[in-house]
Design a protein around this motif. Structure first.
Motif, PDB file in Angstrom:
ATOM      1  N   LEU A  15       0.844  -1.249  -0.096  1.00  0.00           N
ATOM      2  CA  LEU A  15       0.000   0.084  -0.059  1.00  0.00           C
ATOM      3  C   LEU A  15       0.767   1.265   0.062  1.00  0.00           C
ATOM      4  O   LEU A  15       1.656   1.378   0.740  1.00  0.00           O
ATOM      5  CB  LEU A  15      -1.027  -0.127   1.365  1.00  0.00           C
ATOM      6  CG  LEU A  15      -1.802   1.298   1.686  1.00  0.00           C
ATOM      7  CD1 LEU A  15      -3.014   1.008   0.444  1.00  0.00           C
ATOM      8  CD2 LEU A  15      -2.441   1.125   2.804  1.00  0.00           C
ATOM      9  N   ALA A  16       0.583   2.276  -0.981  1.00  0.00           N
ATOM     10  CA  ALA A  16       1.088   3.488  -0.763  1.00  0.00           C
ATOM     11  C   ALA A  16       0.255   4.411   0.120  1.00  0.00           C
ATOM     12  O   ALA A  16      -0.834   4.645  -0.380  1.00  0.00           O
ATOM     13  CB  ALA A  16       1.245   4.165  -2.067  1.00  0.00           C
ATOM     14  N   ALA A  17       0.722   4.760   1.298  1.00  0.00           N
ATOM     15  CA  ALA A  17      -0.377   5.388   2.021  1.00  0.00           C
ATOM     16  C   ALA A  17      -0.711   6.853   1.449  1.00  0.00           C
ATOM     17  O   ALA A  17       0.047   7.457   0.675  1.00  0.00           O
ATOM     18  CB  ALA A  17       0.558   5.815   3.331  1.00  0.00           C
ATOM     19  N   TYR A  18      -1.972   7.248   2.035  1.00  0.00           N
ATOM     20  CA  TYR A  18      -2.585   8.526   1.502  1.00  0.00           C
ATOM     21  C   TYR A  18      -1.302   9.618   1.918  1.00  0.00           C
ATOM     22  O   TYR A  18      -1.064   9.605   3.126  1.00  0.00           O
ATOM     23  CB  TYR A  18      -3.790   8.757   1.987  1.00  0.00           C
ATOM     24  CG  TYR A  18      -4.299  10.351   1.983  1.00  0.00           C
ATOM     25  CD1 TYR A  18      -4.993  10.465   0.607  1.00  0.00           C
ATOM     26  CD2 TYR A  18      -4.567  11.167   3.016  1.00  0.00           C
ATOM     27  CE1 TYR A  18      -5.272  11.898   0.553  1.00  0.00           C
ATOM     28  CE2 TYR A  18      -4.799  12.378   2.790  1.00  0.00           C
ATOM     29  CZ  TYR A  18      -5.273  12.895   1.515  1.00  0.00           C
ATOM     30  OH  TYR A  18      -5.926  14.197   1.373  1.00  0.00           O
ATOM     31  N   SER A  19      -1.112  10.546   1.206  1.00  0.00           N
ATOM     32  CA  SER A  19      -0.197  11.834   1.674  1.00  0.00           C
ATOM     33  C   SER A  19      -0.656  12.764   1.671  1.00  0.00           C
ATOM     34  O   SER A  19      -1.584  13.458   0.885  1.00  0.00           O
ATOM     35  CB  SER A  19       1.044  11.893   0.654  1.00  0.00           C
ATOM     36  OG  SER A  19       1.874  12.836   0.888  1.00  0.00           O
ATOM     37  N   SER A  20      -1.053  13.342   3.146  1.00  0.00           N
ATOM     38  CA  SER A  20      -2.016  14.523   3.369  1.00  0.00           C
ATOM     39  C   SER A  20      -1.005  15.870   2.957  1.00  0.00           C
ATOM     40  O   SER A  20      -0.182  15.648   2.976  1.00  0.00           O
ATOM     41  CB  SER A  20      -2.552  14.726   4.612  1.00  0.00           C
ATOM     42  OG  SER A  20      -1.507  14.864   5.654  1.00  0.00           O
ATOM     43  N   ALA A  21      -1.989  16.854   2.904  1.00  0.00           N
ATOM     44  CA  ALA A  21      -0.934  18.204   2.687  1.00  0.00           C
ATOM     45  C   ALA A  21      -0.040  18.477   3.807  1.00  0.00           C
ATOM     46  O   ALA A  21       0.927  18.856   3.523  1.00  0.00           O
ATOM     47  CB  ALA A  21      -2.215  19.343   2.769  1.00  0.00           C
ATOM     48  N   ARG A  22      -0.293  18.180   4.992  1.00  0.00           N
ATOM     49  CA  ARG A  22       0.573  18.442   6.030  1.00  0.00           C
ATOM     50  C   ARG A  22       1.652  17.791   6.016  1.00  0.00           C
ATOM     51  O   ARG A  22       2.752  18.263   6.754  1.00  0.00           O
ATOM     52  CB  ARG A  22      -0.228  18.395   7.322  1.00  0.00           C
ATOM     53  CG  ARG A  22      -1.196  19.585   7.648  1.00  0.00           C
ATOM     54  CD  ARG A  22      -0.598  20.927   7.773  1.00  0.00           C
ATOM     55  NE  ARG A  22      -1.208  21.801   6.937  1.00  0.00           N
ATOM     56  CZ  ARG A  22      -2.176  22.583   7.126  1.00  0.00           C
ATOM     57  NH1 ARG A  22      -2.965  22.726   8.229  1.00  0.00           N
ATOM     58  NH2 ARG A  22      -2.724  23.526   6.234  1.00  0.00           N
ATOM     59  N   ASN A  23       1.663  16.496   5.458  1.00  0.00           N
ATOM     60  CA  ASN A  23       2.905  15.562   5.359  1.00  0.00           C
ATOM     61  C   ASN A  23       4.110  16.348   4.473  1.00  0.00           C
ATOM     62  O   ASN A  23       4.998  16.029   4.707  1.00  0.00           O
ATOM     63  CB  ASN A  23       2.437  14.341   4.926  1.00  0.00           C
ATOM     64  CG  ASN A  23       1.553  13.398   5.893  1.00  0.00           C
ATOM     65  OD1 ASN A  23       1.665  13.851   7.191  1.00  0.00           O
ATOM     66  ND2 ASN A  23       0.888  12.376   5.251  1.00  0.00           N
ATOM     67  N   VAL A  29       9.983  25.527   8.116  1.00  0.00           N
ATOM     68  CA  VAL A  29       9.067  26.134   8.948  1.00  0.00           C
ATOM     69  C   VAL A  29       8.050  27.120   8.119  1.00  0.00           C
ATOM     70  O   VAL A  29       8.588  27.623   7.054  1.00  0.00           O
ATOM     71  CB  VAL A  29       9.971  27.129   9.634  1.00  0.00           C
ATOM     72  CG1 VAL A  29       9.064  27.955  10.746  1.00  0.00           C
ATOM     73  CG2 VAL A  29      11.008  26.500  10.738  1.00  0.00           C
ATOM     74  N   ALA A  30       6.913  27.023   8.452  1.00  0.00           N
ATOM     75  CA  ALA A  30       5.901  27.643   7.727  1.00  0.00           C
ATOM     76  C   ALA A  30       4.890  28.453   8.626  1.00  0.00           C
ATOM     77  O   ALA A  30       4.657  28.140   9.704  1.00  0.00           O
ATOM     78  CB  ALA A  30       5.227  26.645   6.734  1.00  0.00           C
ATOM     79  N   ASP A  35      -2.511  24.939   1.825  1.00  0.00           N
ATOM     80  CA  ASP A  35      -2.376  23.918   1.126  1.00  0.00           C
ATOM     81  C   ASP A  35      -3.433  22.930   1.161  1.00  0.00           C
ATOM     82  O   ASP A  35      -3.590  21.851   0.398  1.00  0.00           O
ATOM     83  CB  ASP A  35      -1.037  23.403   1.551  1.00  0.00           C
ATOM     84  CG  ASP A  35      -0.923  23.207   3.170  1.00  0.00           C
ATOM     85  OD1 ASP A  35      -1.875  23.835   3.799  1.00  0.00           O
ATOM     86  OD2 ASP A  35      -0.164  22.520   3.539  1.00  0.00           O
ATOM     87  N   ALA A  36      -4.435  23.227   2.281  1.00  0.00           N
ATOM     88  CA  ALA A  36      -5.369  21.911   2.633  1.00  0.00           C
ATOM     89  C   ALA A  36      -7.009  22.462   2.258  1.00  0.00           C
ATOM     90  O   ALA A  36      -7.508  21.636   2.914  1.00  0.00           O
ATOM     91  CB  ALA A  36      -5.260  21.629   4.021  1.00  0.00           C
ATOM     92  N   ARG A  47      -8.133  24.415  11.450  1.00  0.00           N
ATOM     93  CA  ARG A  47      -7.005  23.743  10.999  1.00  0.00           C
ATOM     94  C   ARG A  47      -7.072  22.151  11.068  1.00  0.00           C
ATOM     95  O   ARG A  47      -7.629  21.751  12.262  1.00  0.00           O
ATOM     96  CB  ARG A  47      -5.694  24.053  11.575  1.00  0.00           C
ATOM     97  CG  ARG A  47      -5.582  25.646  11.395  1.00  0.00           C
ATOM     98  CD  ARG A  47      -5.190  25.903   9.996  1.00  0.00           C
ATOM     99  NE  ARG A  47      -4.977  27.247   9.621  1.00  0.00           N
ATOM    100  CZ  ARG A  47      -4.926  27.729   8.267  1.00  0.00           C
ATOM    101  NH1 ARG A  47      -5.204  26.831   7.239  1.00  0.00           N
ATOM    102  NH2 ARG A  47      -4.678  29.163   8.102  1.00  0.00           N
ATOM    103  N   TYR A  48      -6.784  21.201  10.184  1.00  0.00           N
ATOM    104  CA  TYR A  48      -6.536  19.710  10.482  1.00  0.00           C
ATOM    105  C   TYR A  48      -5.632  19.504  11.698  1.00  0.00           C
ATOM    106  O   TYR A  48      -4.607  20.101  11.818  1.00  0.00           O
ATOM    107  CB  TYR A  48      -6.155  19.162   9.246  1.00  0.00           C
ATOM    108  CG  TYR A  48      -7.269  18.987   7.937  1.00  0.00           C
ATOM    109  CD1 TYR A  48      -8.233  17.901   8.192  1.00  0.00           C
ATOM    110  CD2 TYR A  48      -7.226  19.773   7.079  1.00  0.00           C
ATOM    111  CE1 TYR A  48      -9.112  17.812   7.216  1.00  0.00           C
ATOM    112  CE2 TYR A  48      -8.258  19.679   6.068  1.00  0.00           C
ATOM    113  CZ  TYR A  48      -9.009  18.590   6.323  1.00  0.00           C
ATOM    114  OH  TYR A  48     -10.165  18.353   5.398  1.00  0.00           O
ATOM    115  N   PRO A  49      -6.033  18.334  12.352  1.00  0.00           N
ATOM    116  CA  PRO A  49      -5.075  18.061  13.497  1.00  0.00           C
ATOM    117  C   PRO A  49      -3.809  17.391  13.014  1.00  0.00           C
ATOM    118  O   PRO A  49      -3.626  16.747  11.977  1.00  0.00           O
ATOM    119  CB  PRO A  49      -5.804  17.144  14.398  1.00  0.00           C
ATOM    120  CG  PRO A  49      -6.829  16.802  13.655  1.00  0.00           C
ATOM    121  CD  PRO A  49      -7.155  17.509  12.191  1.00  0.00           C
TER     122      PRO A  49
END
Ligand SMILES: *Cc1c(COP(=O)(O)O)cnc(C)c1O
Length: 344
Positions: A15-23, A29-30, A35-36, A47-49
């Motif tokens: 499986l190729a894991a889902y890559s979320s925006a925050r990954n 440093v941002a 992005d999300a 904001r996403y956790p």
């Protein structure tokens, strides 16, 4: 132990894991997050956790004496019980072995995932024999479930037998230590580095007093935790839960105090139950509940329900005929139960 590649389902292994925006930006440093597709308003809920809950794990690791990379956090232990099936067991092919009687969720998740569940009866002292459990396995057995202290019996499972089991089985052994805070037996969690095929479950729902936030833990070797992280929902632990866990983790001594109080109440309750003419026997317990053999569990249960007092009727569970499982409450709650039973 078989290799992880042999134990993990082929589709999960590849499986190729889902890559979320925050990954994807990690290492930088941002401070502008476009992005999300979140709404920039309504802080802090917009904001996403953190998908890997790194702050919670950093605080939890020293308390549990493990490394952060050995921790998986789930939506209750429920998620940590379901995930091993989804990662290791091919539906319709693989099977699991478990002790009986024990916690019901292991079988429910087996049934949902179409995985054969093989219960092995405990002896009259609610103890296991590693040999008997191993005899129930075959080449398609991926997991053995052990719960210690066990639910509904309350007792610790013999530690030497658990070690024998973990050492001899070539698949995964999962030890559910949901109640280990109430026990003086050294937890198997402390032996994680010795046993790469062992997963230990803990929860915030019992000694930690946080059943409402739904936070369960699985501890295991880094390679197994990585597979869990790949398969879980990306944002499985919401921010309210992560923040409340951080609050709870600030004061582990509060938990120790609750445990001491509950253990004192437990011995008071057990002594009082032993005096009741309708109570035949109290089983040994290492948890925050005890199992009581009554003369007629159903009648006592119904009587208590009428009075607005709810205990757990386990009479239809194997080896638990006429047994009630009683959780230790506050002093007042415990007294209400006792006075109702004395008027019975
Ligand atoms: C109560 C309990 C749990 C906790 O489940 P959560 O989903 O974390 O609330 C886990 N295992 C056993 C054996 C239990 O009795």
């Amino acid at each position: 132990m078989k290799s992880l590649k042999e134990l993990v389902r082929p589709n999960i292994w590849s499986l190729a894991a889902y890559s979320s925006a925050r990954n994807e930006y990690s290492g930088h440093v941002a401070n502008v997050f476009l992005d999300a597709n979140e709404n920039p308003y309504n802080r802090p809920f917009n904001r996403y956790p953190d998908p890997l809950q790194l702050e919670v794990k950093a605080k939890l690791a020293p308390i549990k004496r493990v490394r952060p990379e050995q921790i998986f956090l789930g939506n209750g232990s429920d998620e940590a019980i379901d995930l091993p099936y989804r990662c290791f067991c091919s539906p319709g092919i693989d099977n699991v072995v478990a002790i009986e009687p024990t916690y019901g969720m292991y079988k429910v998740c087996a049934d949902i995932n179409d995985v054969e569940y093989r219960p092995v009866l405990l002896d009259d002292n609610y103890q296991i024999s590693a040999e008997k459990l191993l005899a129930a396995t075959d080449e398609n057995t991926k997991i053995i479930w052990v719960c210690s202290p066990n639910n509904p019996s309350g007792n610790n499972i013999d530690r030497d037998e658990i070690v024998k089991l973990v050492d001899s089985f070539d698949g995964i052994v999962i030890i559910d230590e949901a109640y280990s805070d109430f026990s003086s037996q050294k937890p198997m969690r402390d032996e994680l580095d010795k046993h790469p095929n062992m997963i230990v479950l803990n929860t915030f729902s019992k000694a930690w007093g946080c059943a409402a936030i739904r936070l369960g833990m699985a501890f295991g070797n880094e390679d197994i935790i990585e597979i869990f992280n790949k398969v879980k929902y990306p944002y499985n632990i919401n921010n309210l839960t992560q923040n409340q866990a951080l609050e709870a983790l600030k004061d582990p001594f509060e938990v120790d105090k609750w445990v001491r109080t509950l253990l004192l109440e437990r011995s008071r309750m057990i002594d009082a139950f032993k005096q009741l003419p309708i109570c035949e026997k109290i089983y040994h317990t290492d948890a925050n509940f005890f199992l009581a053999k009554m003369t007629d569990a159903q009648k006592t249960y119904d009587y208590l329900v009428e009075k607005g007092i709810i205990v757990r009727n386990r009479t239809r569970i194997k080896l638990c005929t006429n047994c009630l499982r009683v959780t230790i409450g506050t002093k007042n709650e415990n007294n209400e139960l006792l006075s109702a039973l004395r008027q019975y």
